[in-house]
Scaffold this motif. Structure first.
Motif, PDB file in Angstrom:
ATOM      1  N   THR A 270      -1.713   9.868 -16.467  1.00 11.53           N
ATOM      2  CA  THR A 270      -0.461   9.760 -15.709  1.00 11.53           C
ATOM      3  C   THR A 270       0.628  10.565 -16.415  1.00 11.53           C
ATOM      4  O   THR A 270       0.587  10.767 -17.627  1.00 11.53           O
TER       5      THR A 270
ATOM      6  N   ASP B 246       1.477   6.617  -6.907  1.00 10.51           N
ATOM      7  CA  ASP B 246       0.411   7.580  -7.202  1.00 10.51           C
ATOM      8  C   ASP B 246       0.943   9.004  -7.145  1.00 10.51           C
ATOM      9  O   ASP B 246       0.663   9.833  -8.015  1.00 10.51           O
TER      10      ASP B 246
ATOM     11  N   PRO C 280      -7.340   7.797 -14.551  1.00 10.26           N
ATOM     12  CA  PRO C 280      -6.642   9.087 -14.483  1.00 10.26           C
ATOM     13  C   PRO C 280      -5.458   9.136 -15.437  1.00 10.26           C
ATOM     14  O   PRO C 280      -4.819   8.119 -15.690  1.00 10.26           O
TER      15      PRO C 280
ATOM     16  N   LEU D  45       0.398  10.444 -10.841  1.00 10.92           N
ATOM     17  CA  LEU D  45      -0.896  11.074 -11.104  1.00 10.92           C
ATOM     18  C   LEU D  45      -0.730  12.568 -11.291  1.00 10.92           C
ATOM     19  O   LEU D  45      -0.101  13.252 -10.479  1.00 10.92           O
TER      20      LEU D  45
ATOM     21  N   CYS E 118       2.199   1.707  -3.515  1.00  8.26           N
ATOM     22  CA  CYS E 118       1.168   2.231  -4.411  1.00  8.26           C
ATOM     23  C   CYS E 118       0.931   3.715  -4.181  1.00  8.26           C
ATOM     24  O   CYS E 118       0.783   4.493  -5.132  1.00  8.26           O
ATOM     25  N   SER E 119       0.890   4.119  -2.920  1.00  6.03           N
ATOM     26  CA  SER E 119       0.700   5.524  -2.589  1.00  6.03           C
ATOM     27  C   SER E 119       1.854   6.367  -3.132  1.00  6.03           C
ATOM     28  O   SER E 119       1.656   7.469  -3.661  1.00  6.03           O
TER      29      SER E 119
ATOM     30  N   LYS F 183       0.836  -1.202   0.000  1.00  4.27           N
ATOM     31  CA  LYS F 183       0.000   0.000   0.000  1.00  4.27           C
ATOM     32  C   LYS F 183       0.870   1.251   0.000  1.00  4.27           C
ATOM     33  O   LYS F 183       0.562   2.249  -0.666  1.00  4.27           O
TER      34      LYS F 183
ATOM     35  N   GLU G  42      -9.518  -2.985  -3.219  1.00  5.79           N
ATOM     36  CA  GLU G  42      -8.576  -1.853  -3.161  1.00  5.79           C
ATOM     37  C   GLU G  42      -8.340  -1.327  -4.582  1.00  5.79           C
ATOM     38  O   GLU G  42      -7.286  -1.496  -5.182  1.00  5.79           O
ATOM     39  N   GLU G  43      -9.336  -0.661  -5.136  1.00  2.00           N
ATOM     40  CA  GLU G  43      -9.302  -0.260  -6.532  1.00  2.00           C
ATOM     41  C   GLU G  43      -8.175   0.725  -6.844  1.00  2.00           C
ATOM     42  O   GLU G  43      -7.601   0.692  -7.942  1.00  2.00           O
ATOM     43  N   ASP G  44      -7.847   1.594  -5.906  1.00  2.00           N
ATOM     44  CA  ASP G  44      -6.783   2.572  -6.156  1.00  2.00           C
ATOM     45  C   ASP G  44      -5.417   1.906  -6.295  1.00  2.00           C
ATOM     46  O   ASP G  44      -4.515   2.446  -6.946  1.00  2.00           O
ATOM     47  N   MET G  45      -5.252   0.735  -5.683  1.00  2.00           N
ATOM     48  CA  MET G  45      -3.978   0.021  -5.747  1.00  2.00           C
ATOM     49  C   MET G  45      -3.867  -0.877  -6.974  1.00  2.00           C
ATOM     50  O   MET G  45      -2.765  -1.277  -7.351  1.00  2.00           O
ATOM     51  N   ARG G  46      -4.991  -1.195  -7.584  1.00  2.00           N
ATOM     52  CA  ARG G  46      -5.029  -2.222  -8.632  1.00  2.00           C
ATOM     53  C   ARG G  46      -4.037  -2.007  -9.777  1.00  2.00           C
ATOM     54  O   ARG G  46      -3.412  -2.982 -10.247  1.00  2.00           O
TER      55      ARG G  46
END
Length: 401
Positions: free
Chosen positions: A134, A86, A132, A90, A82-83, A79, A311-315
């Motif tokens: 990138t 992002d 989104p 992003l 991934c953060s 996690k 955990e869609e944001d991590m996918r």
């Protein structure tokens, strides 16, 4: 940290000999591996004063509790990865003007890869309009920025293993503590019910050394992933990236190969579902790790990781896609054969969070600017290649009993 590592290593050896583990050899080895992972991941960032408490906890906790703790520890690390990614990728109006010179424009739409085969999805296709944009960072730029924030990244370059078949190796660039996730195993995930769809079946290993299997029989084929890509794209898992063969993996009887009989089945189109994946992922290179040569020791071990699909944001940063239906078919193993044992219990499945079964590599000691080495655990019931030196014959025997 060196003191903790030595203490945990001693504890691992002691606990593995405990009567608690004196059951069926293969299951014994699985429990011993989970116990190791519990110690390594639990002890990450621990103080010397905590070592005895962690070891005591490992000796008393049930297998189920240890598995849950390992899963939580791994998920927490991923996690964070991934953060971090992002934050690097992003786009927003404030930092779009601060891109490297190589980043002249953003992608308007994600690129579709491969032959557009779809690996099974029970749900509707992805909503591409919601993806989104990138920053168009090069993979090398993203890797360096990731290292600046996390402390390490990965490189692929000629292995330092002293034999002619070593090929490419995986190298840690930076420093990682014991218990750290250092690499993700990418590729297409197959449940036992879909073994016959693995390219090249039944002799799937002949031209593909990038196969690995979990204890539960789930297989991951990393060959289509290759060395990744240069953007975020709809990835179907059937495009073969340019990749130089890692000859060490091409051998029967290891974690990378399983016994398969019967003729291959023709691949099907399983619908229109695909996954939007970040192909520049700086850690998606576990399939390049080599086996240590004589006089060397492994510095990572395989760890099962069940990624929660909620955990869609991590996918986008989980470099795997599922082949076939997302509903796992129950299978039973009899010697070399897998048989269906009836449809899965829908009530049982719905009671749990849906997951994607994957693998990661976890550091078994502190690492710093060195080659990543993984014990392949080749079966000692099969002829093994000349370059293979067993790390632990007893573990090899139990793994393939």
């Amino acid at each position: 940290m060196a003191f903790l590592f030595q203490k945990f290593q001693e504890a691992v050896k002691t606990l593995a000999k405990s009567p608690v583990f004196a059951r069926e050899p293969r299951h014994l080895q699985f429990e011993a591996d989970i116990n190791r992972l519990f110690l390594y991941t639990r002890g990450r960032n621990a103080e010397e004063a905590d070592a005895d408490d962690i070891i005591d906890m490992a000796s008393k906790a049930s297998l189920e509790d240890q598995q849950k703790q390992v899963q939580d520890n791994i998920h927490s690390q991923i996690k964070t990865f991934c953060s971090t990614l992002d934050g690097l990728l992003l786009s927003d109006s404030k930092n779009m003007n601060e891109l490297p010179e190589s980043c002249s424009q953003t992608k308007a739409t994600p690129r579709r890869s491969g032959l557009s085969f779809a690996v099974g999805r029970d749900g509707p296709p992805s909503n591409n309009s919601a993806v989104p944009q990138t920053k168009p960072l090069k993979r090398s730029e993203l890797s360096q920025s990731f290292k600046d924030r996390i402390g390490y990244t990965l490189d692929i370059k000629p292995s330092q293993i002293p034999h002619k078949d070593a090929g490419q190796g995986l190298f840690l660039d930076g420093a990682a503590d014991v218990g750290a996730v250092v690499a993700l195993y990418p590729g297409v995930v197959y449940f036992p019910a879909y073994y016959q769809y693995i390219p090249g079946y039944p002799r799937v290993d002949v031209h593909n050394p990038y196969l690995i299997t979990r204890y539960d029989g789930t297989v991951i084929n990393a060959q289509p992933w290759g060395v990744g890509g240069e953007d975020r794209e709809l990835w179907d898992g059937f495009s073969i990236s340019e990749v130089r063969a890692n000859v060490e993996g091409a051998v029967g009887g290891s974690d990378r190969i399983w016994k398969l009989l019967s003729k291959p089945l023709e691949a099907k189109r399983w619908g229109s579902g695909q996954d939007m994946l970040e192909r520049r992922n700086p850690l998606a290179f576990a399939h390049f790790a080599n086996h240590p040569s004589k006089g060397m020791s492994p510095n990572v071990m395989v760890c099962p990781y069940d990624f929660p699909l909620t955990e869609e944001d991590m996918r986008p940063y989980i470099p795997n896609v599922l082949f076939g239906s997302s509903q796992e078919v129950k299978m039973k193993r009899f010697g070399s054969f897998w048989f269906k044992s009836g449809s899965s219990d829908k009530t049982e499945l719905e009671a749990h969070v849906p997951v994607l079964k994957t693998l990661v590599l976890v550091a078994t000691r502190a690492l710093s600017d060195e080659e990543v080495l993984l014990n392949y655990r080749l079966s000692n019931s099969k002829r093994r290649p000349a370059w293979y030196t067993p790390v632990d014959e007893e573990e090899d025997r139990r793994r393939w009993s």
